[in-house]
Design a protein around this motif. Sequence first.
Motif, mmCIF file in Angstrom:
data_model
loop_
_atom_site.group_PDB
_atom_site.id
_atom_site.type_symbol
_atom_site.label_atom_id
_atom_site.label_comp_id
_atom_site.label_asym_id
_atom_site.label_seq_id
_atom_site.Cartn_x
_atom_site.Cartn_y
_atom_site.Cartn_z
ATOM 1 N N CYS A 17 0.834 -1.204 0.000
ATOM 2 C CA CYS A 17 0.000 0.000 0.000
ATOM 3 C C CYS A 17 0.873 1.261 0.000
ATOM 4 O O CYS A 17 0.621 2.205 -0.748
ATOM 5 C CB CYS A 17 -0.920 -0.011 1.204
ATOM 6 S SG CYS A 17 -2.040 1.399 1.282
ATOM 7 N N ALA A 18 1.903 1.259 0.834
ATOM 8 C CA ALA A 18 2.817 2.406 0.889
ATOM 9 C C ALA A 18 3.524 2.603 -0.452
ATOM 10 O O ALA A 18 3.666 3.730 -0.932
ATOM 11 C CB ALA A 18 3.833 2.230 2.006
ATOM 12 N N ALA A 19 3.946 1.495 -1.069
ATOM 13 C CA ALA A 19 4.634 1.587 -2.366
ATOM 14 C C ALA A 19 3.699 2.148 -3.436
ATOM 15 O O ALA A 19 4.098 2.994 -4.250
ATOM 16 C CB ALA A 19 5.167 0.223 -2.776
ATOM 17 N N ILE A 20 2.459 1.690 -3.444
ATOM 18 C CA ILE A 20 1.493 2.175 -4.431
ATOM 19 C C ILE A 20 1.203 3.660 -4.219
ATOM 20 O O ILE A 20 1.153 4.438 -5.181
ATOM 21 C CB ILE A 20 0.200 1.350 -4.365
ATOM 22 C CG1 ILE A 20 0.460 -0.058 -4.887
ATOM 23 C CG2 ILE A 20 -0.934 2.011 -5.137
ATOM 24 C CD1 ILE A 20 -0.649 -1.048 -4.611
ATOM 25 N N LEU A 21 1.035 4.073 -2.967
ATOM 26 C CA LEU A 21 0.772 5.487 -2.690
ATOM 27 C C LEU A 21 1.954 6.368 -3.075
ATOM 28 O O LEU A 21 1.780 7.464 -3.625
ATOM 29 C CB LEU A 21 0.406 5.690 -1.225
ATOM 30 C CG LEU A 21 -0.969 5.173 -0.815
ATOM 31 C CD1 LEU A 21 -1.148 5.289 0.697
ATOM 32 C CD2 LEU A 21 -2.065 5.923 -1.532
ATOM 33 N N LEU A 22 3.165 5.905 -2.795
ATOM 34 C CA LEU A 22 4.361 6.662 -3.192
ATOM 35 C C LEU A 22 4.473 6.754 -4.707
ATOM 36 O O LEU A 22 4.795 7.817 -5.258
ATOM 37 C CB LEU A 22 5.620 6.032 -2.600
ATOM 38 C CG LEU A 22 5.857 6.311 -1.126
ATOM 39 C CD1 LEU A 22 7.022 5.467 -0.611
ATOM 40 C CD2 LEU A 22 6.136 7.784 -0.896
ATOM 41 N N ALA A 23 4.207 5.644 -5.391
ATOM 42 C CA ALA A 23 4.257 5.655 -6.852
ATOM 43 C C ALA A 23 3.225 6.620 -7.419
ATOM 44 O O ALA A 23 3.508 7.378 -8.358
ATOM 45 C CB ALA A 23 4.036 4.245 -7.397
ATOM 46 N N LEU A 24 2.036 6.618 -6.850
ATOM 47 C CA LEU A 24 0.987 7.532 -7.293
ATOM 48 C C LEU A 24 1.380 8.988 -7.046
ATOM 49 O O LEU A 24 1.182 9.852 -7.899
ATOM 50 C CB LEU A 24 -0.319 7.211 -6.576
ATOM 51 C CG LEU A 24 -1.528 8.060 -6.924
ATOM 52 C CD1 LEU A 24 -1.890 7.893 -8.393
ATOM 53 C CD2 LEU A 24 -2.704 7.667 -6.046
ATOM 54 N N PHE A 25 1.975 9.255 -5.896
ATOM 55 C CA PHE A 25 2.417 10.604 -5.556
ATOM 56 C C PHE A 25 3.468 11.103 -6.553
ATOM 57 O O PHE A 25 3.344 12.200 -7.111
ATOM 58 C CB PHE A 25 2.972 10.626 -4.137
ATOM 59 C CG PHE A 25 3.558 11.943 -3.726
ATOM 60 C CD1 PHE A 25 2.743 13.020 -3.447
ATOM 61 C CD2 PHE A 25 4.933 12.102 -3.632
ATOM 62 C CE1 PHE A 25 3.284 14.242 -3.078
ATOM 63 C CE2 PHE A 25 5.473 13.312 -3.266
ATOM 64 C CZ PHE A 25 4.647 14.387 -2.992
ATOM 65 N N PHE A 26 4.495 10.295 -6.801
ATOM 66 C CA PHE A 26 5.556 10.725 -7.712
ATOM 67 C C PHE A 26 5.073 10.789 -9.151
ATOM 68 O O PHE A 26 5.491 11.659 -9.928
ATOM 69 C CB PHE A 26 6.786 9.822 -7.580
ATOM 70 C CG PHE A 26 7.542 10.071 -6.297
ATOM 71 C CD1 PHE A 26 8.117 11.301 -6.036
ATOM 72 C CD2 PHE A 26 7.658 9.075 -5.350
ATOM 73 C CE1 PHE A 26 8.798 11.540 -4.856
ATOM 74 C CE2 PHE A 26 8.338 9.301 -4.167
ATOM 75 C CZ PHE A 26 8.910 10.542 -3.917
ATOM 76 N N SER A 27 4.163 9.905 -9.522
ATOM 77 C CA SER A 27 3.581 9.960 -10.857
ATOM 78 C C SER A 27 2.779 11.247 -11.038
ATOM 79 O O SER A 27 2.847 11.894 -12.092
ATOM 80 C CB SER A 27 2.687 8.746 -11.074
ATOM 81 O OG SER A 27 2.011 8.835 -12.298
ATOM 82 N N SER A 28 2.041 11.638 -10.018
ATOM 83 C CA SER A 28 1.265 12.875 -10.078
ATOM 84 C C SER A 28 2.183 14.098 -10.181
ATOM 85 O O SER A 28 1.894 15.026 -10.934
ATOM 86 C CB SER A 28 0.366 13.004 -8.853
ATOM 87 O OG SER A 28 -0.577 11.968 -8.819
ATOM 88 N N LEU A 29 3.272 14.083 -9.427
ATOM 89 C CA LEU A 29 4.231 15.191 -9.526
ATOM 90 C C LEU A 29 4.814 15.292 -10.930
ATOM 91 O O LEU A 29 4.903 16.381 -11.503
ATOM 92 C CB LEU A 29 5.374 14.998 -8.524
ATOM 93 C CG LEU A 29 5.057 15.257 -7.059
ATOM 94 C CD1 LEU A 29 6.299 14.959 -6.214
ATOM 95 C CD2 LEU A 29 4.600 16.684 -6.833
#
Length: 67
Positions: free
Chosen positions: A26-38
């Motif tokens: 879950c943490a990895a997916i949220l981090l990936a989503l955050f950096f993808s959004s940036l």
Amino acid sequence: MQFESLNEFLAMGGYGFYVWLSFGSCAAILLALFFSSLRDGSKLRHEVRAQMKREERIKKAKQQEQV
């Protein structure tokens, strides 16, 4: 406290592997989503700036044709 030691806490009653794997994924997916959004936001701002520059060049060219 429910757990007597840190090892018991990490083991989670025998389900530690699944619990921590779910937290980690879950943490990895949220981090990936955050950096993808940036990255997408940065790319979008760059594209908007480029579009504005193109439109400005077209506007100047039309003004020069009229003169």
